[in-house]
Scaffold this active site. Structure first.
Site, mmCIF file in Angstrom:
data_model
loop_
_atom_site.group_PDB
_atom_site.id
_atom_site.type_symbol
_atom_site.label_atom_id
_atom_site.label_comp_id
_atom_site.label_asym_id
_atom_site.label_seq_id
_atom_site.Cartn_x
_atom_site.Cartn_y
_atom_site.Cartn_z
ATOM 1 N N GLY A 31 5.200 -2.413 4.601
ATOM 2 C CA GLY A 31 4.264 -3.403 4.067
ATOM 3 C C GLY A 31 2.918 -3.298 4.763
ATOM 4 N N LEU A 33 0.082 -3.056 3.407
ATOM 5 C CA LEU A 33 -0.403 -1.822 2.780
ATOM 6 C C LEU A 33 -1.918 -1.673 2.908
ATOM 7 C CD1 LEU A 33 1.742 -1.871 -0.487
ATOM 8 C CD2 LEU A 33 2.250 -0.807 1.726
ATOM 9 N N HIS A 34 -2.338 -0.452 3.120
ATOM 10 C CA HIS A 34 -3.770 -0.135 3.170
ATOM 11 C C HIS A 34 -3.988 1.155 2.384
ATOM 12 C CE1 HIS A 34 -2.586 2.825 6.130
ATOM 13 N NE2 HIS A 34 -2.065 1.874 6.876
ATOM 14 N N GLY A 36 -4.324 4.109 3.179
ATOM 15 C CA GLY A 36 -3.461 5.233 3.566
ATOM 16 C C GLY A 36 -2.162 5.224 2.758
ATOM 17 N N HIS A 37 -1.534 4.040 2.637
ATOM 18 C CA HIS A 37 -0.299 3.952 1.837
ATOM 19 C C HIS A 37 -0.587 4.268 0.374
ATOM 20 C CE1 HIS A 37 0.686 0.981 5.137
ATOM 21 N NE2 HIS A 37 1.731 1.783 5.175
ATOM 22 N N GLY A 147 2.664 10.048 5.780
ATOM 23 C CA GLY A 147 1.363 10.391 6.319
ATOM 24 C C GLY A 147 1.485 11.320 7.523
ATOM 25 N N SER A 186 -2.132 -0.073 9.812
ATOM 26 C CA SER A 186 -1.911 -1.526 9.681
ATOM 27 C C SER A 186 -2.341 -2.245 10.952
ATOM 28 C CB SER A 186 -0.435 -1.814 9.430
ATOM 29 O OG SER A 186 0.013 -1.040 8.357
ATOM 30 N N ARG A 187 -2.394 -1.514 12.065
ATOM 31 C CA ARG A 187 -2.766 -2.142 13.339
ATOM 32 C C ARG A 187 -4.260 -2.404 13.449
ATOM 33 N NH1 ARG A 187 0.961 -0.343 17.998
ATOM 34 N NH2 ARG A 187 2.905 -0.151 16.873
#
Ligand code: PAF
Length: 281
Positions: A31, A33-34, A36-37, A147, A186-187
């Site tokens: 989850g 999500l950004h 990249g996902h 990724g 996500s960080r």
């Protein structure tokens, strides 16, 4: 998009795709999500008729309970993003679905999991391999997309799939970066504005390393260039610079003559960031 909380529902959905001859690409996520996902979803879409995503914050890959508790989670937002991306099905299980009571089975790539980041996060890659094996077995895709940013994770999953003869292809997808070069993660949302600006130093050091390899260099010279660039940023606390053989992740030294991976980790405030680059001399 069909949302499937149970193993039975996602299996029936994937079986329905297969019955009419459609191929399935899988993107597993935790989850938050950004972009990249979403780039992984697009790659899966390019190669397959159907795209299946999973959202599961996997407790067994978090060393510290605090890290798990802080993991950002917003299913409603993630579902909207997946729908906009045209994802066909989402597997959204509970912890009890993935780890039923009495569960005692693990999957571990013994060497690969316990070097590099695995040394500082004991058990992390065992947790990743265990959950990904379960997700593969449940979703039964033709291919799964990961990724390259999580480089060691990608190598662990490739090795697991090879060793356990999972009938699927593992595809590594290049890291998606912000306009200034920071790898999407996500960080990143947990960085202060000052640390967010400072964190670009990771990508800068990797670009400098790539230029050095192109001119011919040694592993020691590479490491010292990277260290000096990262240490020039006062907000960065460098944790690791590893230069390894690209697939085995074995440490190397001397002149750079084979395909290497550089793997970095550094803390910005309380946030540990990683970045990597695969470089062929
Ligand atoms: O990369 C991630 O988000 C996770 O490690 C993964 C592969 C979904 C397993 O929980």
């Amino acid at each position: 998009m069909k949302i499937c909380p149970s193993v039975e529902e996602i299996r029936a959905t994937v079986a329905g795709f297969r019955q009419v001859g459609e191929s399935v690409g899988l993107v597993t996520t935790m989850g938050a999500l950004h972009e990249g996902h979403l780039s992984l979803m697009r790659r899966a879409r390019e190669g397959h008729d159907r795209v299946v995503a999973t959202i599961f914050v996997n407790p067994t890959q978090f060393g510290e309970v605090a890290d798990l508790a802080h993991y950002p989670s917003d299913d409603a937002r993630d579902i909207d993003l997946l729908q906009d991306e045209g994802v066909d099905a989402l597997f959204l299980p509970t912890v009890e679905t993935i780890y039923p009571p009495g569960d005692e089975t693990i999957v571990e790539t013994i060497e690969l999991a316990n070097k590099l980041h695995g040394k500082v996060r004991p058990g992390h890659f065992r947790g990743v391999a265990t959950v990904v094996a379960r997700l593969f077995n449940i979703c039964q895709p033709d291919a799964a997309y990961f990724g390259e940013k999580d480089y060691q994770q990608l190598q662990v999953i490739k090795r697991m799939v090879r060793d356990l003869h999972f009938p699927l292809e593992v595809v590594g997808v290049a890291t998606v970066r912000e306009a200034d070069g920071l790898a999407m993660s996500s960080r990143n949302v947990r960085l202060t504005p000052e640390d967010r600006t400072a964190a670009v130093v990771l990508n800068q050091s990797l670009s400098a390393a790539e230029a050095l390899v192109a001119d011919g260099t040694t592993v020691d010279a590479l490491k010292s260039e990277i260290r000096s660039i990262i240490r020039s940023e006062p907000r960065a606390v460098l944790r690791a610079v590893d230069v390894v053989a690209a697939e085995s992740l074995d440490a190397i030294d001397g002149p750079v003559t084979e395909k290497i991976a550089i793997m970095l980790s550094a803390e910005f405030g309380s946030v540990l960031l990683i970045d990597q680059r695969e470089i062929t001399p």
